[in-house]
Design a protein around this motif. Structure first.
Motif, PDB file in Angstrom:
ATOM      1  N   LEU B  71       5.455  82.803 -79.786  1.00  0.00           N
ATOM      2  CA  LEU B  71       5.758  81.390 -79.563  1.00  0.00           C
ATOM      3  C   LEU B  71       7.151  81.079 -80.090  1.00  0.00           C
ATOM      4  CD1 LEU B  71       2.385  79.898 -80.790  1.00  0.00           C
ATOM      5  CD2 LEU B  71       3.125  80.178 -78.433  1.00  0.00           C
ATOM      6  N   ARG B  72       7.760  80.038 -79.530  1.00  0.00           N
ATOM      7  CA  ARG B  72       9.096  79.626 -79.990  1.00  0.00           C
ATOM      8  C   ARG B  72       9.154  78.131 -80.195  1.00  0.00           C
ATOM      9  NH1 ARG B  72      13.346  82.670 -80.185  1.00  0.00           N
ATOM     10  NH2 ARG B  72      14.900  81.076 -80.130  1.00  0.00           N
ATOM     11  N   TRP B  73       9.891  77.731 -81.207  1.00  0.00           N
ATOM     12  CA  TRP B  73      10.195  76.315 -81.394  1.00  0.00           C
ATOM     13  C   TRP B  73      11.710  76.184 -81.424  1.00  0.00           C
ATOM     14  CZ3 TRP B  73       6.077  78.594 -83.774  1.00  0.00           C
ATOM     15  CH2 TRP B  73       4.832  77.953 -83.676  1.00  0.00           C
ATOM     16  N   GLN B  74      12.213  75.101 -80.847  1.00  0.00           N
ATOM     17  CA  GLN B  74      13.657  74.927 -80.839  1.00  0.00           C
ATOM     18  C   GLN B  74      14.015  73.460 -81.024  1.00  0.00           C
ATOM     19  OE1 GLN B  74      15.537  76.592 -77.336  1.00  0.00           O
ATOM     20  NE2 GLN B  74      16.358  78.172 -78.652  1.00  0.00           N
ATOM     21  N   TRP B  75      15.004  73.210 -81.846  1.00  0.00           N
ATOM     22  CA  TRP B  75      15.490  71.854 -82.028  1.00  0.00           C
ATOM     23  C   TRP B  75      16.999  71.858 -81.907  1.00  0.00           C
ATOM     24  CZ3 TRP B  75      12.025  74.145 -85.389  1.00  0.00           C
ATOM     25  CH2 TRP B  75      10.724  73.629 -85.373  1.00  0.00           C
ATOM     26  N   ASP B  76      17.519  70.754 -81.374  1.00  0.00           N
ATOM     27  CA  ASP B  76      18.952  70.613 -81.287  1.00  0.00           C
ATOM     28  C   ASP B  76      19.339  69.408 -82.137  1.00  0.00           C
ATOM     29  OD1 ASP B  76      21.590  70.531 -80.567  1.00  0.00           O
ATOM     30  OD2 ASP B  76      21.152  71.374 -78.586  1.00  0.00           O
ATOM     31  N   ILE B  77      19.920  69.669 -83.307  1.00  0.00           N
ATOM     32  CA  ILE B  77      20.250  68.577 -84.206  1.00  0.00           C
ATOM     33  C   ILE B  77      21.760  68.506 -84.324  1.00  0.00           C
ATOM     34  CG2 ILE B  77      19.989  67.651 -86.521  1.00  0.00           C
ATOM     35  CD1 ILE B  77      17.407  69.333 -86.688  1.00  0.00           C
ATOM     36  N   ALA B  78      22.335  67.425 -83.803  1.00  0.00           N
ATOM     37  CA  ALA B  78      23.786  67.188 -83.886  1.00  0.00           C
ATOM     38  C   ALA B  78      24.582  68.411 -83.430  1.00  0.00           C
ATOM     39  CB  ALA B  78      24.175  66.792 -85.309  1.00  0.00           C
ATOM     40  N   GLY B  79      24.147  69.011 -82.329  1.00  0.00           N
ATOM     41  CA  GLY B  79      24.909  70.125 -81.774  1.00  0.00           C
ATOM     42  C   GLY B  79      24.621  71.460 -82.423  1.00  0.00           C
ATOM     43  N   ILE B  80      23.698  71.492 -83.390  1.00  0.00           N
ATOM     44  CA  ILE B  80      23.350  72.762 -84.016  1.00  0.00           C
ATOM     45  C   ILE B  80      21.960  73.146 -83.559  1.00  0.00           C
ATOM     46  CG2 ILE B  80      23.163  74.003 -86.191  1.00  0.00           C
ATOM     47  CD1 ILE B  80      24.583  71.434 -87.359  1.00  0.00           C
ATOM     48  N   GLN B  81      21.836  74.370 -83.048  1.00  0.00           N
ATOM     49  CA  GLN B  81      20.525  74.821 -82.578  1.00  0.00           C
ATOM     50  C   GLN B  81      19.756  75.493 -83.702  1.00  0.00           C
ATOM     51  OE1 GLN B  81      20.204  77.325 -79.247  1.00  0.00           O
ATOM     52  NE2 GLN B  81      20.261  75.639 -77.789  1.00  0.00           N
ATOM     53  N   LEU B  82      18.605  74.922 -84.030  1.00  0.00           N
ATOM     54  CA  LEU B  82      17.719  75.551 -84.984  1.00  0.00           C
ATOM     55  C   LEU B  82      16.498  76.047 -84.236  1.00  0.00           C
ATOM     56  CD1 LEU B  82      17.866  72.901 -87.831  1.00  0.00           C
ATOM     57  CD2 LEU B  82      19.301  74.893 -87.504  1.00  0.00           C
ATOM     58  N   SER B  83      16.012  77.242 -84.602  1.00  0.00           N
ATOM     59  CA  SER B  83      14.855  77.733 -83.862  1.00  0.00           C
ATOM     60  C   SER B  83      13.966  78.583 -84.765  1.00  0.00           C
ATOM     61  CB  SER B  83      15.308  78.542 -82.643  1.00  0.00           C
ATOM     62  OG  SER B  83      16.084  79.636 -83.052  1.00  0.00           O
ATOM     63  N   LEU B  84      12.678  78.556 -84.441  1.00  0.00           N
ATOM     64  CA  LEU B  84      11.687  79.387 -85.124  1.00  0.00           C
ATOM     65  C   LEU B  84      10.963  80.209 -84.075  1.00  0.00           C
ATOM     66  CD1 LEU B  84       9.964  76.756 -87.446  1.00  0.00           C
ATOM     67  CD2 LEU B  84      11.892  78.193 -87.987  1.00  0.00           C
ATOM     68  N   ARG B  85      10.436  81.368 -84.498  1.00  0.00           N
ATOM     69  CA  ARG B  85       9.596  82.118 -83.585  1.00  0.00           C
ATOM     70  C   ARG B  85       8.385  82.626 -84.361  1.00  0.00           C
ATOM     71  NH1 ARG B  85      11.124  85.313 -86.820  1.00  0.00           N
ATOM     72  NH2 ARG B  85      12.011  87.386 -86.697  1.00  0.00           N
ATOM     73  N   LEU B  86       7.326  82.828 -83.618  1.00  0.00           N
ATOM     74  CA  LEU B  86       6.111  83.350 -84.216  1.00  0.00           C
ATOM     75  C   LEU B  86       5.711  84.569 -83.416  1.00  0.00           C
ATOM     76  CD1 LEU B  86       3.924  82.342 -86.381  1.00  0.00           C
ATOM     77  CD2 LEU B  86       2.578  81.889 -84.375  1.00  0.00           C
ATOM     78  N   ASN B  87       5.923  85.750 -83.995  1.00  0.00           N
ATOM     79  CA  ASN B  87       5.426  86.941 -83.310  1.00  0.00           C
ATOM     80  C   ASN B  87       4.510  87.681 -84.270  1.00  0.00           C
ATOM     81  OD1 ASN B  87       7.297  87.936 -85.093  1.00  0.00           O
ATOM     82  ND2 ASN B  87       8.028  89.521 -83.723  1.00  0.00           N
ATOM     83  N   GLY B  88       4.026  88.847 -83.864  1.00  0.00           N
ATOM     84  CA  GLY B  88       3.071  89.571 -84.682  1.00  0.00           C
ATOM     85  C   GLY B  88       3.582  89.833 -86.087  1.00  0.00           C
ATOM     86  N   LEU B  89       4.850  90.252 -86.161  1.00  0.00           N
ATOM     87  CA  LEU B  89       5.423  90.571 -87.462  1.00  0.00           C
ATOM     88  C   LEU B  89       5.467  89.351 -88.360  1.00  0.00           C
ATOM     89  CD1 LEU B  89       6.878  92.509 -89.325  1.00  0.00           C
ATOM     90  CD2 LEU B  89       8.999  91.889 -88.210  1.00  0.00           C
ATOM     91  N   SER B  90       5.908  88.201 -87.806  1.00  0.00           N
ATOM     92  CA  SER B  90       6.032  87.044 -88.699  1.00  0.00           C
ATOM     93  C   SER B  90       4.659  86.524 -89.114  1.00  0.00           C
ATOM     94  CB  SER B  90       6.903  85.953 -88.090  1.00  0.00           C
ATOM     95  OG  SER B  90       6.716  85.830 -86.732  1.00  0.00           O
ATOM     96  N   VAL B  91       3.654  86.639 -88.234  1.00  0.00           N
ATOM     97  CA  VAL B  91       2.310  86.250 -88.638  1.00  0.00           C
ATOM     98  C   VAL B  91       1.833  87.121 -89.792  1.00  0.00           C
ATOM     99  CG1 VAL B  91      -0.098  86.176 -87.939  1.00  0.00           C
ATOM    100  CG2 VAL B  91       1.632  85.360 -86.390  1.00  0.00           C
ATOM    101  N   LEU B  92       2.093  88.409 -89.665  1.00  0.00           N
ATOM    102  CA  LEU B  92       1.652  89.348 -90.695  1.00  0.00           C
ATOM    103  C   LEU B  92       2.318  89.040 -92.044  1.00  0.00           C
ATOM    104  CD1 LEU B  92      -0.166  91.775 -90.738  1.00  0.00           C
ATOM    105  CD2 LEU B  92       1.791  93.214 -90.260  1.00  0.00           C
ATOM    106  N   MET B  93       3.631  88.812 -91.992  1.00  0.00           N
ATOM    107  CA  MET B  93       4.367  88.505 -93.217  1.00  0.00           C
ATOM    108  C   MET B  93       3.888  87.192 -93.824  1.00  0.00           C
ATOM    109  SD  MET B  93       6.707  90.728 -93.925  1.00  0.00           S
ATOM    110  CE  MET B  93       5.994  92.191 -93.348  1.00  0.00           C
TER     111      MET B  93
END
Lengths: 232, 496
Positions: B71-93
């Motif tokens: 899964l991916r989340w993305q935000w655009d705040i004042a021209g700066i792209q912030l994003s998160l992702r959720l894959n198997g590795l990040s769930v495990l961590m």
């Protein structure tokens, strides 16, 4: 040679004066053993940085520097000196620690090597720097400040002076970042986060210094075991 | 390598409940920490109650990943792209962070009650909350700005936690850690400046597309690598690690050695896989240093007289195992099978070590608390009085030594397999020497503890559950070896 003089002539007078002011105050702040004076010069330096960000076209950064650098980080140093909220433990006046010559030489060498690498890195991307150092004396000042702060960080043993050196190194690095990447929104966000981190780190450091003074006296501030790590 | 980190767009949009689980996973530790600063818990049960929603959020994210894939989340705040992702590795961590974090939090009330820590103790809770929240953010973040902010906040909170014991030696060591970490962060920032100036973007998936090898990528990787290696205590930048742990509180040491140093390593591997794909020298330099780390850390742990130094030095050596794998993960001309095996072994070793090291710090802390001694000689003769603490040390040590059937064994088996296939004989030698040295220092500790003749007068009784929590963590490290298919399935799913 003529091109060089033309480049000099193209400098903006205000910017030149500001760059000289920044470098001068940074050097006093880094190498003056009189700690109170060094901290006053830090405040002066932060004020000059505010102006510098304004001149480089980054008003938000100027505001952040004014609030975080001048308003919050500066008082941290005076707290560490014992001038704000005086407590039972004495206030700090001078750095009296001295180093054997061989260790000084080694630390300076390591700092130079480190800086050589950084300089080479910047040199490789100089083609696409947003602000050329030849047009912007402020960036030259940033390079000089970062270099001397790194040297001072490696050289000093006194914790307060190392904390000062870290702050100036931070300012130099932020200036370089603005030079390499311009003052885009992303660069400004990075520098603002960096300023917050520097403030929090300085606050933590100041609390620690007071606590150490209280527990062990002035001597503890120079007790830094291993030259190997401290030169990094 | 890049697809393994899940740096691409997901197929499905996250559901509304997944959004809330994400908010809870990132925000709850911080919130609960603040709450605990107002009302410090004196018993373990309020902590247990509070940790239920945290763990639930992790499990919800796990099931969301099971159903919808990355899964991916993305935000655009004042021209700066912030994003998160959720894959198997990040769930495990994330799950690892939550379980170890909850264990450390459950351990804390009993520890604080017995050790009379002074007025600073209530600050432990919010700092712990900051560390856990920022760690969760680091596993998920996929842009340089979020990574930088989270890393710095975590580092500062970790310094704060380590110095709460307020002894002069802790303060001196902590101050050195603080200064080094801050300068390390500036080095990282310079590397980022090069990336931002040259390619003009911060999101990792975007960078992965545009980065091409060249001097800029090399210098950026070197700067970022130096800064992160300093924070991750990778040999030879590890010297700050042992003094910092020497006088820190037990739950703090457990969190720091198990999780905080791993975060920098995680970021390092992720960024290098973008900046230096198929580089020859850089991963090999790390691997050589890793071999030295294995030997040096093992020798330090073997020669020391202090219990905590032993456990902390063993971290240096165990991080060495992870460094040795770098050429297999990043180097050129590695067969896909070797790379896949190395990838599995790397993360399994990291997770197994995290559980075992947290358990070991807690067991060592229990011994020190009960005997009032901090040296190996001081714990002589504890085998009769504190068999459970020694059992925990033993079970954790089995994972560190890599004996079957622990996670350490499975991980080393995978790594050895990968190394034999790609004929990295030096790395194999390092792995074997490391296991021998681990056995040497662990059995030295046990030899002292079985001295029957040692006179001992007074044992402080431990709070209920303190041994049990450590035992649970040690058994978790054990079980991960037997049930390795669960984490491995998650790791394989990273890009499927």
């Amino acid at each position: 040679m003529i091109a060089f003089f033309e480049a000099i002539a193209a400098f903006d007078v205000i910017e030149v004066l500001l760059a000289l002011g920044l470098t001068g105050s940074a050097l006093v702040c880094l190498f003056d053993r009189h700690l109170v004076r060094a901290c006053y010069f830090f405040v002066f330096f932060a004020a000059a940085m505010t102006l510098a960000w304004w001149l480089l076209g980054a008003p938000w950064l100027a505001a952040a520097e004014l609030g975080l650098g001048l308003g919050l980080t500066g008082p941290c140093f005076f707290y560490a000196l014992g001038h704000v909220l005086p407590s039972a433990s004495s206030s700090l006046e001078r750095d009296t620690f001295s180093e054997p010559g061989s260790r000084v030489a080694m630390r300076v060498l390591l700092a130079l090597a480190w800086f050589g690498m950084v300089g080479a890195a910047i040199r490789t991307v100089i083609a696409d720097m947003a602000y050329s150092p030849l047009e912007h004396p402020l960036l030259l000042a940033g390079v000089v400040i970062a270099a001397s702060a790194l040297g001072a960080f490696a050289l000093h043993r006194h914790l307060l002076r190392r904390l000062l050196a870290f702050n100036l190194l931070g300012s130099g690095v932020f200036m370089l970042l603005a030079g390499v990447a311009g003052t885009s929104a992303a660069a400004q966000a990075f520098i603002s986060v960096g300023l917050v981190v520097a403030w929090l780190g300085t606050m933590l450091g100041a609390l620690l210094i007071r606590r150490l003074l209280h527990l062990e006296g002035v001597e503890a501030l120079g007790r830094d075991g291993n030259p190997k790590e401290s030169a990094i | 390598m890049i697809w393994r980190f899940g740096l691409f767009d997901g197929t499905f949009e996250p559901l509304a409940s997944t959004h809330w689980a994400l908010v809870a996973a990132l925000g709850l530790p911080l919130l609960l920490g603040m709450l605990a600063a107002r009302l410090p818990p004196r018993q373990a049960w309020p902590v247990l109650l509070a940790s239920v929603p945290v763990l639930a959020s992790g499990l919800m994210l796990l099931s969301a990943y099971d159903q919808a894939g990355p899964l991916r989340w993305q935000w655009d705040i004042a021209g700066i792209q912030l994003s998160l992702r959720l894959n198997g590795l990040s769930v495990l961590m994330l799950l690892m962070t939550q379980v170890i974090g909850v264990a450390a939090a459950l351990y804390t009330p009993g520890y604080l009650r017995l050790s009379e820590p002074g007025p600073l103790s209530r600050w432990l809770w919010p700092l712990m909350g900051v560390v856990l929240s920022t760690l969760s953010l680091i596993w998920l973040a996929t842009d340089l700005l979020t990574l930088y902010a989270a890393l710095e906040l975590m580092g500062l909170a970790a310094v704060g936690m380590l110095m709460l014991s307020a002894k002069a030696s802790a303060l001196v060591a902590g101050m050195r850690y603080l200064l080094l970490a801050l300068v390390g962060s500036l080095t990282y920032l310079l590397g980022v400046a090069l990336i931002l100036g040259h390619w003009g973007r911060l999101d990792l998936p975007g960078l992965a597309e545009v980065v091409e090898p060249g001097p800029v990528a090399w210098f950026a990787a070197a700067l970022i690598g130096a800064g992160l290696a300093l924070k991750a205590a990778l040999f030879p930048l590890h010297a700050w690690l042992t003094p910092v742990h020497e006088s820190a509180w037990t739950p703090v040491s457990a969190l720091h050695a198990a999780l905080v140093v791993k975060a920098s390593l995680f970021i390092l591997l992720q960024l290098w896989s973008i900046l230096l794909p198929d580089a020859f020298y850089a991963p090999r330099v790390i691997a050589w240093l890793g071999m030295l780390a294995i030997v040096w850390g093992g020798l330090l742990a073997w020669r020391t007289d202090s219990l905590k130094t032993l456990v902390a030095s063993s971290t240096v050596a165990q991080l060495g195992y992870l460094m040795v794998v770098f050429p297999l993960l990043l180097g050129p001309d590695v067969a896909p099978l070797s790379r896949a095996l190395a990838w599995d072994g790397f993360w399994l070793q990291l997770i197994g070590h995290a559980f075992a090291k947290a358990a070991m710090f807690m067991a060592a802390g229990n011994l020190m608390l009960a005997t009032g001694e901090s040296t190996l000689k001081g714990v002589a003769g504890t085998s009769r009085r504190m068999p459970l603490s020694l059992l925990v040390l033993g079970v954790a040590a089995v994972t560190l030594m890599g004996l079957p059937p622990s996670a350490g064994f499975t991980a080393k088996w995978l790594l050895l397999d990968a190394m034999v296939r790609s004929q990295q004989w030096w790395a194999i030698a390092a792995l074997l020497i490391g296991s021998l040295l681990t056995a040497a220092y662990v059995f030295r500790l046990f030899r002292y503890s079985f001295y029957e003749s040692a006179p001992h007068h007074h044992y402080q009784p431990l709070a209920p559950g303190m041994d049990l929590i450590a035992l649970t963590l040690a058994l978790a490290a054990f079980a991960l070896g037997l049930l390795a298919h669960f984490p491995l399935t998650l790791l394989h799913g990273g890009g499927a």
